[in-house]
Design an enzyme around this catalytic site. Structure first.
Site, PDB file in Angstrom:
ATOM      1  N   SER A  26       0.696  -1.057   0.269  1.00  0.00           N
ATOM      2  CA  SER A  26       0.126  -0.123   0.252  1.00  0.00           C
ATOM      3  C   SER A  26       1.327   1.321   0.087  1.00  0.00           C
ATOM      4  O   SER A  26       0.158   2.403  -0.541  1.00  0.00           O
ATOM      5  CB  SER A  26      -0.939   0.487   1.148  1.00  0.00           C
ATOM      6  OG  SER A  26      -0.031  -0.157   2.355  1.00  0.00           O
ATOM      7  N   GLY A  63      -2.010  -4.231   1.373  1.00  0.00           N
ATOM      8  CA  GLY A  63      -2.359  -5.369   2.201  1.00  0.00           C
ATOM      9  C   GLY A  63      -1.361  -6.417   1.637  1.00  0.00           C
ATOM     10  O   GLY A  63      -1.377  -7.558   2.849  1.00  0.00           O
ATOM     11  N   ASN A  94       3.738  -4.988   5.587  1.00  0.00           N
ATOM     12  CA  ASN A  94       2.159  -6.366   5.931  1.00  0.00           C
ATOM     13  C   ASN A  94       2.936  -7.461   7.095  1.00  0.00           C
ATOM     14  O   ASN A  94       2.580  -7.668   7.646  1.00  0.00           O
ATOM     15  CB  ASN A  94       2.052  -6.495   4.959  1.00  0.00           C
ATOM     16  CG  ASN A  94       0.999  -5.281   4.022  1.00  0.00           C
ATOM     17  OD1 ASN A  94       0.324  -4.720   5.149  1.00  0.00           O
ATOM     18  ND2 ASN A  94       1.165  -5.117   3.166  1.00  0.00           N
ATOM     19  N   ASP A 175      -4.845   7.444   9.813  1.00  0.00           N
ATOM     20  CA  ASP A 175      -5.024   5.967  10.183  1.00  0.00           C
ATOM     21  C   ASP A 175      -3.460   5.146  10.890  1.00  0.00           C
ATOM     22  O   ASP A 175      -3.514   4.315  11.883  1.00  0.00           O
ATOM     23  CB  ASP A 175      -4.678   4.645   8.600  1.00  0.00           C
ATOM     24  CG  ASP A 175      -3.793   4.559   8.000  1.00  0.00           C
ATOM     25  OD1 ASP A 175      -2.853   5.527   9.028  1.00  0.00           O
ATOM     26  OD2 ASP A 175      -3.865   4.331   6.787  1.00  0.00           O
ATOM     27  N   HIS A 178       0.024   5.241   6.684  1.00  0.00           N
ATOM     28  CA  HIS A 178       0.424   5.726   5.513  1.00  0.00           C
ATOM     29  C   HIS A 178       0.461   6.826   5.380  1.00  0.00           C
ATOM     30  O   HIS A 178      -0.443   7.617   5.653  1.00  0.00           O
ATOM     31  CB  HIS A 178      -0.581   5.618   4.336  1.00  0.00           C
ATOM     32  CG  HIS A 178      -1.290   3.939   4.678  1.00  0.00           C
ATOM     33  ND1 HIS A 178      -2.245   3.181   6.229  1.00  0.00           N
ATOM     34  CD2 HIS A 178      -0.623   2.646   3.967  1.00  0.00           C
ATOM     35  CE1 HIS A 178      -2.465   1.952   5.446  1.00  0.00           C
ATOM     36  NE2 HIS A 178      -1.252   1.387   4.557  1.00  0.00           N
TER      37      HIS A 178
END
Length: 201
Positions: A26, A63, A94, A175, A178
């Site tokens: 991502s 992801g 991840n 979040d 990011h």
């Protein structure tokens, strides 16, 4: 007719603009951002401003673990239609966030780099840091895999993709993970020299 033939010949001889493929998760996919504000778009714009007429294609999937990216590498390269001049490999975040074994992530990254070397495609490897709450042993093992792989495959390493951004709330989305558009701008500004060197530009 002769003039037209000369023009056509010159056009055919013109060098192709460099193609860079950002292959990752991502962070290169541009999660949570409009396409024009993501990593690949901002990197392409910055390269062109610096005089490198490169095209940067987005090979990021939100992801993705290193294993999932490994599984899609071949068809992703086929989808480009032409052999890229550089692949930026940004993977492992991840795996770390899920607490997957560092040795597993390293084995899958190793396979990705081995395949790119087999195809004689230059690579710029982007490193990642581990969250300290995973424990000192995990952090050491995870963070050591990037320089180890860079040495093994003799590819340049940009040590930390989020350098200058991690831990700075003003550069991170809500979040907490990011980068926002300003954060991506910092990443591009800090890493563009490594990208240019890897391209030989």
């Amino acid at each position: 007719m002769l003039c037209a033939a000369i023009v056509a010949s010159d056009a055919m001889a013109a060098p192709r603009a460099p193609l860079v493929w950002a292959f990752g998760d991502s962070l290169v996919a541009g999660y949570g951002l409009p396409p024009a504000q993501g990593f690949t778009a901002q990197l392409q714009a910055a390269l062109r401003r610096s005089g490198v007429a490169a095209t940067v294609r987005n090979g990021g999937v939100a992801g993705d673990t290193a294993s999932q990216a490994r599984a899609r590498l071949a068809w992703g390269l086929r989808g480009l239609k032409v052999k890229p001049d550089l692949v930026i490999v940004e993977l492992g975040a991840n795996d770390m966030l899920r607490g997957l074994p560092a040795a597993q992530a390293q084995a899958n990254l190793d396979a990705v780099l081995a395949e790119l070397r087999r195809r004689q495609i230059p690579v710029l490897l982007m490193g990642m840091r581990a969250a300290p709450n995973l424990g000192a042993d995990y952090v050491r093992g995870f963070e050591a895999m990037y320089p180890a792989l860079a040495r093994k495959y003799r590819v340049p390493l940009y040590p930390f993709f989020l350098d200058g951004v991690a831990g700075r709330r003003s550069l991170i989305q809500a979040d907490g993970l990011h980068p926002n558009a300003a954060g991506v701008q910092v990443i591009v500004r800090r890493s563009i020299g490594a990208v240019r060197r890897a391209l030989g530009a």
